[in-house]
Design a protein around this motif. Structure first.
Motif, PDB file in Angstrom:
ATOM      1  N   GLY A   1     -11.685   2.308  -9.285  1.00  9.12           N
ATOM      2  CA  GLY A   1     -10.452   3.084  -9.270  1.00  9.12           C
ATOM      3  C   GLY A   1      -9.725   3.016  -7.937  1.00  9.12           C
ATOM      4  N   GLY A   2     -10.481   3.087  -6.831  1.00  7.49           N
ATOM      5  CA  GLY A   2      -9.874   3.019  -5.507  1.00  7.49           C
ATOM      6  C   GLY A   2      -9.213   1.674  -5.248  1.00  7.49           C
ATOM      7  N   LEU A   3      -9.855   0.602  -5.727  1.00 11.00           N
ATOM      8  CA  LEU A   3      -9.278  -0.729  -5.555  1.00 11.00           C
ATOM      9  C   LEU A   3      -7.973  -0.871  -6.321  1.00 11.00           C
ATOM     10  CD1 LEU A   3     -12.526  -2.886  -5.815  1.00 11.00           C
ATOM     11  CD2 LEU A   3     -11.118  -2.566  -3.776  1.00 11.00           C
ATOM     12  N   TRP A   4      -7.949  -0.379  -7.565  1.00 12.86           N
ATOM     13  CA  TRP A   4      -6.719  -0.473  -8.362  1.00 12.86           C
ATOM     14  C   TRP A   4      -5.623   0.412  -7.773  1.00 12.86           C
ATOM     15  CZ3 TRP A   4      -6.143  -4.497 -11.105  1.00 12.86           C
ATOM     16  CH2 TRP A   4      -7.201  -5.072 -11.794  1.00 12.86           C
ATOM     17  N   ALA A   5      -6.005   1.572  -7.240  1.00 11.79           N
ATOM     18  CA  ALA A   5      -5.009   2.429  -6.603  1.00 11.79           C
ATOM     19  C   ALA A   5      -4.414   1.746  -5.372  1.00 11.79           C
ATOM     20  CB  ALA A   5      -5.637   3.767  -6.212  1.00 11.79           C
TER      21      ALA A   5
ATOM     22  N   MET B   1      -3.093  -6.665  -1.564  1.00  6.73           N
ATOM     23  CA  MET B   1      -2.980  -6.538  -3.012  1.00  6.73           C
ATOM     24  C   MET B   1      -3.836  -7.580  -3.728  1.00  6.73           C
ATOM     25  SD  MET B   1       0.403  -6.715  -5.456  1.00  6.73           S
ATOM     26  CE  MET B   1       0.489  -8.503  -5.348  1.00  6.73           C
ATOM     27  N   VAL B   2      -3.748  -8.836  -3.289  1.00  2.00           N
ATOM     28  CA  VAL B   2      -4.528  -9.907  -3.915  1.00  2.00           C
ATOM     29  C   VAL B   2      -6.017  -9.648  -3.749  1.00  2.00           C
ATOM     30  CG1 VAL B   2      -5.091 -12.365  -3.779  1.00  2.00           C
ATOM     31  CG2 VAL B   2      -2.705 -11.634  -3.711  1.00  2.00           C
ATOM     32  N   ALA B   3      -6.438  -9.238  -2.554  1.00  6.89           N
ATOM     33  CA  ALA B   3      -7.860  -8.980  -2.308  1.00  6.89           C
ATOM     34  C   ALA B   3      -8.373  -7.849  -3.197  1.00  6.89           C
ATOM     35  CB  ALA B   3      -8.078  -8.646  -0.835  1.00  6.89           C
ATOM     36  N   CYS B   4      -7.608  -6.755  -3.312  1.00  5.28           N
ATOM     37  CA  CYS B   4      -8.038  -5.616  -4.130  1.00  5.28           C
ATOM     38  C   CYS B   4      -8.149  -6.001  -5.600  1.00  5.28           C
ATOM     39  CB  CYS B   4      -7.059  -4.456  -3.964  1.00  5.28           C
ATOM     40  SG  CYS B   4      -7.140  -3.631  -2.358  1.00  5.28           S
TER      41      CYS B   4
END
Length: 242
Positions: free
Chosen positions: A13-17, A96-99
């Motif tokens: 969830g944190g990565l998508w946020a 953004m790409v890394a997440c």
């Protein structure tokens, strides 16, 4: 006792946020950069932009979006190509790409329960989550591909003349490829030009990567879900035959 084992998945969830916030910042910053490009070339042509030496050429930079006025002694760029906004755009895109890729890669894994970044999750829940990710990334890829390659889909051999009333002076399609969607067009004057800018073709190819990774995660989740269902069914049949 239930025959369904306890499974887990990574907390993403944190990565998508973070990816969502980065996308918002990227959109706003890109809009500022594009707005800064308006009439910048005209200002260069009319001498309203001072540069080192005589103006030689004006070109456009795809990312960060910028107009580049080439002078004899160096280049002068619109706001998008300058240090502050240009660095922000590059750093934001990298985040953004890394997440997105770390989040999608995490969906392919099957962690053991109890870790700090792990949460209990059934096979069905994991299947729904990976299915959602695959739907979003796949839809994004199809949208980009449709915008870049619709002329090829209508008719590859006549892609260069699609979408306009050329009459007897339609450009010829010398060569084409479906992935990335690209074609070489030759006009009646003999001049050749690409159907899509190189950055458009590159963006289309790059957008396939997250869709492919999400598809792999969905396929793996579907296989694990199927194995569990067969195991539960076999255990139920075995218990009923006793």
């Amino acid at each position: 006792m239930s025959n369904v084992s306890v499974h887990s998945g990574y907390r993403t969830g944190g990565l998508w946020a973070a990816a969502g916030i980065s996308f918002t910042v990227l959109t706003v910053a890109s809009a500022i950069a594009v707005f800064g490009m308006l009439e910048f070339d005209e200002r260069c042509m009319h001498g309203l932009i001072e540069g080192p030496g005589r103006l030689r050429d004006v070109r456009y930079q795809a990312f960060p979006p910028a107009t580049v006025c080439e002078f004899q002694g160096g280049d002068v760029l619109s706001v998008g190509g300058r240090a502050v906004l240009g660095t922000l755009l590059r750093a934001d895109l990298a985040v953004m790409v890394a997440c997105v890729f770390v989040a999608l890669l995490a969906e392919c894994l099957d962690p053991r329960p109890g870790g700090r970044f792990v949460t209990p999750m059934s096979r069905a829940e994991k299947l729904r989550r990976t299915g959602t990710a695959f739907s979003v990334t796949g839809s994004a890829f199809l949208l980009v591909y449709a915008l870049a390659g619709w002329k090829l889909l209508v008719g590859p051999s006549s892609a260069c003349s699609a979408g306009a009333d050329w009459g007897l002076h339609a450009p010829r399609t010398l060569e084409y490829s479906f992935f990335p969607p690209q074609a070489t067009c030759q006009y009646t004057s003999g001049m050749t030009e690409r159907m899509n800018p190189d950055w458009v073709a590159s963006l289309t190819a790059q957008s396939a990567a997250p869709a492919l990774l999400a598809g792999i995660a969905f396929a793996v989740a579907f296989r694990r879900w199927g194995v569990e269902r067969r195991a539960v069914r076999a255990a139920g049949d075995g218990g009923g035959s006793r």
